[in-house]
Motif scaffolding. Structure first.
Motif, PDB file in Angstrom:
ATOM      1  N   GLU A 237     -15.121  -4.394   9.681  1.00  0.00           N
ATOM      2  CA  GLU A 237     -15.534  -3.035   9.337  1.00  0.00           C
ATOM      3  C   GLU A 237     -14.506  -1.988   9.775  1.00  0.00           C
ATOM      4  OE1 GLU A 237     -19.401  -2.115  10.715  1.00  0.00           O
ATOM      5  OE2 GLU A 237     -20.413  -3.671   9.529  1.00  0.00           O
ATOM      6  N   SER A 238     -13.829  -2.255  10.891  1.00  0.00           N
ATOM      7  CA  SER A 238     -12.854  -1.284  11.396  1.00  0.00           C
ATOM      8  C   SER A 238     -11.427  -1.628  10.993  1.00  0.00           C
ATOM      9  CB  SER A 238     -12.942  -1.204  12.930  1.00  0.00           C
ATOM     10  OG  SER A 238     -12.531  -2.433  13.515  1.00  0.00           O
ATOM     11  N   SER A 239     -11.227  -2.704  10.229  1.00  0.00           N
ATOM     12  CA  SER A 239      -9.889  -3.143   9.841  1.00  0.00           C
ATOM     13  C   SER A 239      -9.572  -2.619   8.445  1.00  0.00           C
ATOM     14  CB  SER A 239      -9.812  -4.667   9.856  1.00  0.00           C
ATOM     15  OG  SER A 239     -10.100  -5.154  11.151  1.00  0.00           O
ATOM     16  N   ILE A 240      -8.545  -1.766   8.348  1.00  0.00           N
ATOM     17  CA  ILE A 240      -8.187  -1.155   7.080  1.00  0.00           C
ATOM     18  C   ILE A 240      -6.669  -1.126   6.929  1.00  0.00           C
ATOM     19  CG2 ILE A 240     -10.243   0.308   6.951  1.00  0.00           C
ATOM     20  CD1 ILE A 240      -8.529   2.628   7.945  1.00  0.00           C
ATOM     21  N   SER A 241      -6.213  -0.913   5.697  1.00  0.00           N
ATOM     22  CA  SER A 241      -4.788  -0.691   5.427  1.00  0.00           C
ATOM     23  C   SER A 241      -4.675   0.450   4.434  1.00  0.00           C
ATOM     24  CB  SER A 241      -4.142  -1.967   4.874  1.00  0.00           C
ATOM     25  OG  SER A 241      -4.710  -2.323   3.635  1.00  0.00           O
ATOM     26  N   TRP A 242      -3.556   1.197   4.503  1.00  0.00           N
ATOM     27  CA  TRP A 242      -3.361   2.334   3.615  1.00  0.00           C
ATOM     28  C   TRP A 242      -1.861   2.597   3.458  1.00  0.00           C
ATOM     29  CZ3 TRP A 242      -4.542   2.444   8.661  1.00  0.00           C
ATOM     30  CH2 TRP A 242      -3.807   3.282   9.501  1.00  0.00           C
ATOM     31  N   PRO A 243      -1.451   3.167   2.326  1.00  0.00           N
ATOM     32  CA  PRO A 243      -0.031   3.431   2.099  1.00  0.00           C
ATOM     33  C   PRO A 243       0.409   4.752   2.728  1.00  0.00           C
ATOM     34  CG  PRO A 243      -1.266   4.039   0.150  1.00  0.00           C
ATOM     35  CD  PRO A 243      -2.266   3.472   1.137  1.00  0.00           C
ATOM     36  N   VAL A 244       1.663   4.797   3.204  1.00  0.00           N
ATOM     37  CA  VAL A 244       2.260   6.032   3.711  1.00  0.00           C
ATOM     38  C   VAL A 244       3.640   6.189   3.090  1.00  0.00           C
ATOM     39  CG1 VAL A 244       1.005   5.935   5.902  1.00  0.00           C
ATOM     40  CG2 VAL A 244       3.286   4.925   5.750  1.00  0.00           C
ATOM     41  N   GLY A 250       4.075  10.070   6.409  1.00  0.00           N
ATOM     42  CA  GLY A 250       2.774  10.722   6.246  1.00  0.00           C
ATOM     43  C   GLY A 250       1.908  10.024   5.206  1.00  0.00           C
ATOM     44  N   ASP A 251       0.589  10.253   5.295  1.00  0.00           N
ATOM     45  CA  ASP A 251      -0.329   9.616   4.353  1.00  0.00           C
ATOM     46  C   ASP A 251      -0.922  10.606   3.348  1.00  0.00           C
ATOM     47  OD1 ASP A 251      -1.986  11.059   5.995  1.00  0.00           O
ATOM     48  OD2 ASP A 251      -3.152   9.349   6.703  1.00  0.00           O
ATOM     49  N   ASN A 252      -0.303  11.797   3.234  1.00  0.00           N
ATOM     50  CA  ASN A 252      -0.766  12.790   2.255  1.00  0.00           C
ATOM     51  C   ASN A 252      -0.140  12.467   0.904  1.00  0.00           C
ATOM     52  OD1 ASN A 252      -1.790  14.972   0.937  1.00  0.00           O
ATOM     53  ND2 ASN A 252      -0.737  16.535   2.167  1.00  0.00           N
ATOM     54  N   LEU A 253      -0.677  11.424   0.263  1.00  0.00           N
ATOM     55  CA  LEU A 253      -0.146  10.931  -1.003  1.00  0.00           C
ATOM     56  C   LEU A 253      -1.163  11.147  -2.116  1.00  0.00           C
ATOM     57  CD1 LEU A 253       1.352   7.483   0.157  1.00  0.00           C
ATOM     58  CD2 LEU A 253       2.491   9.706   0.108  1.00  0.00           C
ATOM     59  N   THR A 254      -0.662  11.467  -3.297  1.00  0.00           N
ATOM     60  CA  THR A 254      -1.517  11.599  -4.472  1.00  0.00           C
ATOM     61  C   THR A 254      -0.971  10.696  -5.574  1.00  0.00           C
ATOM     62  OG1 THR A 254      -0.211  13.471  -5.307  1.00  0.00           O
ATOM     63  CG2 THR A 254      -2.109  13.984  -3.904  1.00  0.00           C
ATOM     64  N   ARG A 255      -1.829  10.378  -6.554  1.00  0.00           N
ATOM     65  CA  ARG A 255      -1.390   9.569  -7.695  1.00  0.00           C
ATOM     66  C   ARG A 255      -1.227  10.459  -8.923  1.00  0.00           C
ATOM     67  NH1 ARG A 255      -1.240   4.201  -7.068  1.00  0.00           N
ATOM     68  NH2 ARG A 255      -2.319   3.273  -5.287  1.00  0.00           N
ATOM     69  N   GLN A 268       7.470  16.289  -1.464  1.00  0.00           N
ATOM     70  CA  GLN A 268       7.644  16.656  -2.870  1.00  0.00           C
ATOM     71  C   GLN A 268       8.534  15.650  -3.602  1.00  0.00           C
ATOM     72  OE1 GLN A 268       6.212  19.472  -4.743  1.00  0.00           O
ATOM     73  NE2 GLN A 268       4.877  19.081  -2.988  1.00  0.00           N
ATOM     74  N   ARG A 269       8.192  14.368  -3.455  1.00  0.00           N
ATOM     75  CA  ARG A 269       8.969  13.320  -4.099  1.00  0.00           C
ATOM     76  C   ARG A 269       8.068  12.142  -4.451  1.00  0.00           C
ATOM     77  NH1 ARG A 269      10.069   9.244  -0.205  1.00  0.00           N
ATOM     78  NH2 ARG A 269      11.865   8.432  -1.353  1.00  0.00           N
ATOM     79  N   SER A 270       8.531  11.359  -5.424  1.00  0.00           N
ATOM     80  CA  SER A 270       7.801  10.148  -5.783  1.00  0.00           C
ATOM     81  C   SER A 270       8.046   9.066  -4.733  1.00  0.00           C
ATOM     82  CB  SER A 270       8.261   9.642  -7.156  1.00  0.00           C
ATOM     83  OG  SER A 270       7.934  10.579  -8.159  1.00  0.00           O
ATOM     84  N   VAL A 271       7.031   8.278  -4.488  1.00  0.00           N
ATOM     85  CA  VAL A 271       7.131   7.203  -3.503  1.00  0.00           C
ATOM     86  C   VAL A 271       7.014   5.879  -4.252  1.00  0.00           C
ATOM     87  CG1 VAL A 271       6.182   6.215  -1.392  1.00  0.00           C
ATOM     88  CG2 VAL A 271       6.078   8.680  -1.768  1.00  0.00           C
ATOM     89  N   SER A 272       8.165   5.255  -4.504  1.00  0.00           N
ATOM     90  CA  SER A 272       8.171   4.001  -5.261  1.00  0.00           C
ATOM     91  C   SER A 272       7.946   2.782  -4.366  1.00  0.00           C
ATOM     92  CB  SER A 272       9.500   3.843  -6.006  1.00  0.00           C
ATOM     93  OG  SER A 272      10.593   3.886  -5.099  1.00  0.00           O
ATOM     94  N   LYS A 273       8.299   2.931  -3.082  1.00  0.00           N
ATOM     95  CA  LYS A 273       8.132   1.817  -2.150  1.00  0.00           C
ATOM     96  C   LYS A 273       7.378   2.289  -0.896  1.00  0.00           C
ATOM     97  CE  LYS A 273      12.332  -0.610  -3.622  1.00  0.00           C
ATOM     98  NZ  LYS A 273      13.641  -1.170  -3.187  1.00  0.00           N
ATOM     99  N   PRO A 274       6.063   2.529  -1.028  1.00  0.00           N
ATOM    100  CA  PRO A 274       5.301   2.990   0.141  1.00  0.00           C
ATOM    101  C   PRO A 274       5.244   1.930   1.231  1.00  0.00           C
ATOM    102  CG  PRO A 274       3.814   2.349  -1.625  1.00  0.00           C
ATOM    103  CD  PRO A 274       5.211   2.305  -2.207  1.00  0.00           C
ATOM    104  N   VAL A 275       5.121   2.389   2.463  1.00  0.00           N
ATOM    105  CA  VAL A 275       4.967   1.497   3.613  1.00  0.00           C
ATOM    106  C   VAL A 275       3.474   1.316   3.878  1.00  0.00           C
ATOM    107  CG1 VAL A 275       5.404   1.203   6.083  1.00  0.00           C
ATOM    108  CG2 VAL A 275       7.157   2.231   4.612  1.00  0.00           C
ATOM    109  N   THR A 276       3.059   0.096   4.119  1.00  0.00           N
ATOM    110  CA  THR A 276       1.646  -0.169   4.382  1.00  0.00           C
ATOM    111  C   THR A 276       1.356  -0.081   5.874  1.00  0.00           C
ATOM    112  OG1 THR A 276       1.483  -1.634   2.455  1.00  0.00           O
ATOM    113  CG2 THR A 276      -0.237  -1.827   4.134  1.00  0.00           C
ATOM    114  N   LYS A 277       0.464   0.831   6.239  1.00  0.00           N
ATOM    115  CA  LYS A 277      -0.009   0.938   7.615  1.00  0.00           C
ATOM    116  C   LYS A 277      -1.310   0.153   7.744  1.00  0.00           C
ATOM    117  CE  LYS A 277       2.800   3.910   9.781  1.00  0.00           C
ATOM    118  NZ  LYS A 277       3.416   3.681  11.103  1.00  0.00           N
TER     119      LYS A 277
END
Length: 360
Positions: A237-244, A250-255, A268-277
């Motif tokens: 329940e507490s184990s999650i992953s998210w892109p940065v 930072g994790d302020n990403l939009t699609r 203000q740039r595209s993120v083609s290779k996000p890092v997974t946190k």
């Protein structure tokens, strides 16, 4: 005679006062149009007089410690300070001590200067090591609300990046250090540091490694401990992953409208290779706690990545059962109590305590 000068908040931006605060130690200054605020003594202001007594070394100055001190106040737009190229008469450079020496020093009410490497911070206190090895392997520095801590110092205190801090005029209480409004904390990379301490001390401090005692049933909340064991469960329940963002982290990403590409709002740039946190809490059967229930451990990003590389990620994430029976550690952790349980640690350890892994 000794005096304390109080600066209103607006005065800190004035260049003359700003220079005084940053570079003034050991130099002669002339003050004009200061207002007398009050007169105090050691009974009313013990922390102030601890600093005064550390400066007024009667052996070198040939004088007794003062009985009182005037507290002066700068008047915005009226009071001035003017620097001089002449060094201050009878100025004594800071004397540097190891953490072990400070903890054994007498009297305890003195003020001390030491060079440390921060290894962890919980926001209220900082865990430090130096070129010696104090028992139990570190010393805590408690930060009073009145202590001035810049944003760069605050980031350094987390221990996530290797750095050295200079603690100046810190006090000692109950086996720990404290920093208040009379203390000064500097990064070893600050330009003024060369005026106070030899680079050799900084290098020896930076080379020190953290050696912690093993987790036992006598460990207390806030202790730093070493832990190793076998993973026997995962708190899904507490184990999650998210892109940065791979640039700013930072994790302020939009699609975009198609949902295919990520865009970093701050960069203000595209993120083609996000890092997974990742955030993962594992239940570990610890060797030094064989009689206790499995212990919950909140893992750092690097440790999680080391556990998961051989596991294939699906659209729904990792199959967390794949890390069961994996050996973990040794890890450096901070003991946190999550219930009202008291110590020694109860048999049902996992219900009352969580270990938070700290950076190596």
């Amino acid at each position: 005679m000794c005096s304390e000068v109080l600066l209103p908040a607006g005065q800190h931006s004035d260049q003359q006062w700003k220079r005084l605060l940053h570079e003034g130690q050991g130099n002669e200054y002339r003050f004009t149009k200061l207002r007398v605020y009050t007169r105090t003594n050691s009974s009313k202001s013990p922390h102030l007089f601890a600093v005064i007594n550390s400066m007024c070394n009667s052996k070198h100055h040939g004088q007794d410690h003062p009985d009182f001190c005037y507290v002066l106040c700068a008047v915005p737009g009226d009071s001035k300070c003017t620097g001089s190229t002449r060094p201050m008469v009878n100025y004594l450079p800071p004397v540097w001590s190891t953490l072990v020496t400070i903890l054994q020093a007498w009297p305890a009410a003195g003020r001390y200067n030491t060079c440390v490497k921060p290894v962890h911070s919980d926001g209220r206190s900082v865990y430090c090591v130096d070129q010696g090895t104090p028992t139990p392997g570190y010393v805590r520095l408690h930060l009073h609300a009145s202590c001035v801590v810049t944003s760069s110092i605050s980031r350094a205190m987390t221990g996530e990046e290797k750095c050295v801090l200079l603690l100046m005029d810190v006090g000692r209480s109950a086996g720990a250090l404290f920093a208040d409004e009379y203390s000064r904390i500097l990064l070893s990379t600050d330009a003024v540091v060369s005026n106070f301490v030899d680079n050799d001390i900084i290098q020896k401090t930076e080379a020190n490694t953290l050696a912690l005692p093993s987790l036992t049933g006598e460990s207390k909340e806030g202790d730093l401990v070493s832990m190793e064991g076998v993973v026997v469960g995962v708190d899904e329940e507490s184990s999650i992953s998210w892109p940065v963002c791979d640039n700013c982290g930072g994790d302020n990403l939009t699609r975009d409208l198609t949902g295919s590409f990520l865009h970093c709002v701050p960069c203000q740039r595209s993120v083609s290779k996000p890092v997974t946190k990742m955030r993962l809490r594992a239940y570990v059967q610890v060797g030094t706690m064989s009689s206790a229930s499995p212990i919950a451990v909140q893992l750092q990003q690097k440790t999680i990545a080391d556990l998961l590389p051989s596991v294939v990620q699906s659209d729904e994430g990792w199959d967390l059962d794949s890390i069961l029976a994996r050996e973990l550690g040794p890890l450096n952790c901070c003991v946190k109590v999550t219930s009202t349980s008291t110590f020694p640690i109860p048999t049902d350890f996992s219900q009352s305590v969580v270990l938070f892994e700290i950076p190596h």
